[in-house]
Write a protein that holds these residues in place. Sequence first.
Motif, PDB file in Angstrom:
ATOM      1  N   ALA A 145       8.792  -4.103   4.537  1.00 40.23           N
ATOM      2  CA  ALA A 145       8.060  -4.877   5.531  1.00 40.23           C
ATOM      3  C   ALA A 145       7.874  -6.304   5.051  1.00 40.23           C
ATOM      4  O   ALA A 145       7.847  -6.580   3.863  1.00 40.23           O
ATOM      5  CB  ALA A 145       6.702  -4.245   5.810  1.00 40.23           C
ATOM      6  N   ALA A 146       7.742  -7.183   6.004  1.00 38.34           N
ATOM      7  CA  ALA A 146       7.384  -8.580   5.744  1.00 38.34           C
ATOM      8  C   ALA A 146       6.102  -8.855   6.531  1.00 38.34           C
ATOM      9  O   ALA A 146       5.753  -8.108   7.444  1.00 38.34           O
ATOM     10  CB  ALA A 146       8.505  -9.497   6.213  1.00 38.34           C
ATOM     11  N   ASP A 147       5.401  -9.906   6.170  1.00 39.54           N
ATOM     12  CA  ASP A 147       4.244 -10.386   6.933  1.00 39.54           C
ATOM     13  C   ASP A 147       3.106  -9.367   7.005  1.00 39.54           C
ATOM     14  O   ASP A 147       2.387  -9.292   7.991  1.00 39.54           O
ATOM     15  CB  ASP A 147       4.662 -10.792   8.354  1.00 39.54           C
ATOM     16  N   VAL A 148       2.932  -8.568   5.951  1.00 39.90           N
ATOM     17  CA  VAL A 148       1.891  -7.541   5.929  1.00 39.90           C
ATOM     18  C   VAL A 148       0.536  -8.159   5.616  1.00 39.90           C
ATOM     19  O   VAL A 148       0.451  -9.255   5.074  1.00 39.90           O
ATOM     20  CB  VAL A 148       2.204  -6.447   4.874  1.00 39.90           C
ATOM     21  N   GLY A 149      -0.515  -7.447   5.952  1.00 42.62           N
ATOM     22  CA  GLY A 149      -1.850  -7.785   5.495  1.00 42.62           C
ATOM     23  C   GLY A 149      -2.125  -6.955   4.247  1.00 42.62           C
ATOM     24  O   GLY A 149      -1.848  -5.751   4.245  1.00 42.62           O
ATOM     25  N   MET A 150      -2.621  -7.583   3.179  1.00 44.45           N
ATOM     26  CA  MET A 150      -2.903  -6.852   1.940  1.00 44.45           C
ATOM     27  C   MET A 150      -4.219  -7.327   1.340  1.00 44.45           C
ATOM     28  O   MET A 150      -4.590  -8.487   1.487  1.00 44.45           O
ATOM     29  CB  MET A 150      -1.796  -7.074   0.906  1.00 44.45           C
ATOM     30  N   CYS A 151      -4.885  -6.407   0.659  1.00 48.25           N
ATOM     31  CA  CYS A 151      -6.140  -6.730   0.000  1.00 48.25           C
ATOM     32  C   CYS A 151      -6.365  -5.763  -1.148  1.00 48.25           C
ATOM     33  O   CYS A 151      -6.032  -4.582  -1.043  1.00 48.25           O
ATOM     34  CB  CYS A 151      -7.279  -6.607   1.003  1.00 48.25           C
ATOM     35  N   ASP A 182      -8.765  -3.493  -3.303  1.00 47.68           N
ATOM     36  CA  ASP A 182     -10.042  -2.799  -3.297  1.00 47.68           C
ATOM     37  C   ASP A 182     -10.482  -2.711  -4.751  1.00 47.68           C
ATOM     38  O   ASP A 182     -10.039  -1.842  -5.502  1.00 47.68           O
ATOM     39  CB  ASP A 182      -9.875  -1.414  -2.677  1.00 47.68           C
ATOM     40  N   LEU A 183     -11.323  -3.638  -5.178  1.00 45.73           N
ATOM     41  CA  LEU A 183     -11.712  -3.748  -6.584  1.00 45.73           C
ATOM     42  C   LEU A 183     -12.507  -2.547  -7.088  1.00 45.73           C
ATOM     43  O   LEU A 183     -12.460  -2.228  -8.274  1.00 45.73           O
ATOM     44  CB  LEU A 183     -12.510  -5.030  -6.807  1.00 45.73           C
ATOM     45  N   ALA A 184     -13.209  -1.866  -6.202  1.00 47.51           N
ATOM     46  CA  ALA A 184     -13.997  -0.708  -6.626  1.00 47.51           C
ATOM     47  C   ALA A 184     -13.103   0.456  -7.037  1.00 47.51           C
ATOM     48  O   ALA A 184     -13.440   1.226  -7.918  1.00 47.51           O
ATOM     49  CB  ALA A 184     -14.940  -0.275  -5.509  1.00 47.51           C
ATOM     50  N   ARG A 185     -11.941   0.575  -6.388  1.00 51.64           N
ATOM     51  CA  ARG A 185     -11.048   1.699  -6.671  1.00 51.64           C
ATOM     52  C   ARG A 185      -9.758   1.268  -7.360  1.00 51.64           C
ATOM     53  O   ARG A 185      -8.918   2.088  -7.675  1.00 51.64           O
ATOM     54  CB  ARG A 185     -10.712   2.439  -5.373  1.00 51.64           C
ATOM     55  N   PHE A 186      -9.587  -0.027  -7.568  1.00 49.12           N
ATOM     56  CA  PHE A 186      -8.368  -0.574  -8.169  1.00 49.12           C
ATOM     57  C   PHE A 186      -7.127  -0.150  -7.395  1.00 49.12           C
ATOM     58  O   PHE A 186      -6.113   0.238  -7.980  1.00 49.12           O
ATOM     59  CB  PHE A 186      -8.249  -0.196  -9.659  1.00 49.12           C
ATOM     60  N   HIS A 187      -7.225  -0.226  -6.063  1.00 48.05           N
ATOM     61  CA  HIS A 187      -6.102   0.055  -5.176  1.00 48.05           C
ATOM     62  C   HIS A 187      -5.806  -1.196  -4.359  1.00 48.05           C
ATOM     63  O   HIS A 187      -6.685  -2.027  -4.145  1.00 48.05           O
ATOM     64  CB  HIS A 187      -6.435   1.178  -4.194  1.00 48.05           C
ATOM     65  N   ILE A 188      -4.588  -1.297  -3.880  1.00 50.31           N
ATOM     66  CA  ILE A 188      -4.232  -2.332  -2.920  1.00 50.31           C
ATOM     67  C   ILE A 188      -4.037  -1.637  -1.586  1.00 50.31           C
ATOM     68  O   ILE A 188      -3.347  -0.613  -1.495  1.00 50.31           O
ATOM     69  CB  ILE A 188      -2.958  -3.080  -3.346  1.00 50.31           C
ATOM     70  N   VAL A 189      -4.672  -2.162  -0.548  1.00 51.88           N
ATOM     71  CA  VAL A 189      -4.540  -1.624   0.799  1.00 51.88           C
ATOM     72  C   VAL A 189      -3.654  -2.571   1.588  1.00 51.88           C
ATOM     73  O   VAL A 189      -3.827  -3.786   1.541  1.00 51.88           O
ATOM     74  CB  VAL A 189      -5.918  -1.460   1.478  1.00 51.88           C
ATOM     75  N   LEU A 205     -12.149  -5.929   5.381  1.00 49.61           N
ATOM     76  CA  LEU A 205     -12.154  -6.521   6.711  1.00 49.61           C
ATOM     77  C   LEU A 205     -10.779  -7.102   6.995  1.00 49.61           C
ATOM     78  O   LEU A 205     -10.175  -7.748   6.140  1.00 49.61           O
ATOM     79  CB  LEU A 205     -13.227  -7.602   6.810  1.00 49.61           C
ATOM     80  N   MET A 206     -10.302  -6.875   8.198  1.00 51.34           N
ATOM     81  CA  MET A 206      -8.997  -7.391   8.617  1.00 51.34           C
ATOM     82  C   MET A 206      -9.192  -8.155   9.914  1.00 51.34           C
ATOM     83  O   MET A 206      -9.824  -7.663  10.849  1.00 51.34           O
ATOM     84  CB  MET A 206      -8.011  -6.240   8.832  1.00 51.34           C
ATOM     85  N   VAL A 207      -8.647  -9.378   9.936  1.00 53.71           N
ATOM     86  CA  VAL A 207      -8.844 -10.275  11.058  1.00 53.71           C
ATOM     87  C   VAL A 207      -7.496 -10.792  11.551  1.00 53.71           C
ATOM     88  O   VAL A 207      -6.608 -11.103  10.758  1.00 53.71           O
ATOM     89  CB  VAL A 207      -9.712 -11.487  10.636  1.00 53.71           C
TER      90      VAL A 207
END
Length: 142
Positions: free
Chosen positions: A40-46, A48-55, A104-106
């Motif tokens: 994929a291209a142009d994804v939203g990513m963040c 999650d510092l509490a779980r050390f995961h990337i969403v 949060l995703m905007v």
Amino acid sequence: SGKTVLFGGMVLGSPARASNEIWLYDGVDWTLRLLASNAAADVGMCEDLARFHIVMFGGNSGGSALRDTFEWDGIEWTRRTPTQSPPALWFASMALDPVSRRILMVGGNPMSTVTSTWAFSPNSAAMIPHKKPTSMECCNTF
């Protein structure tokens, strides 16, 4: 892990295609970590510092908007299936709210959904509509 994670993007060529590469940067060198099953291209990513995961949500593959949700734990991608989910879109901005521990995703494309805001809670495995600031038309997250 103290590393910068780079995922996806477009591989230029004829035709251009979405990438499934994951690169890690340790401050000195870039290393190809693994190939994800999803390109994929142009994804939203963040992160999650509490779980050390990337969403990761959505993106663009072959000109089609995606509505997939994935998490990366530093070793592998896992597809999540939230009980509620935004429409397919790309270019969404995502950030962790440290108080509520929700992501949060905007915004995003197609433009008809640019005013939507969603909150993802890993504990409930749901992306729920969330109220946005009234003056916001578009944004970036850092």
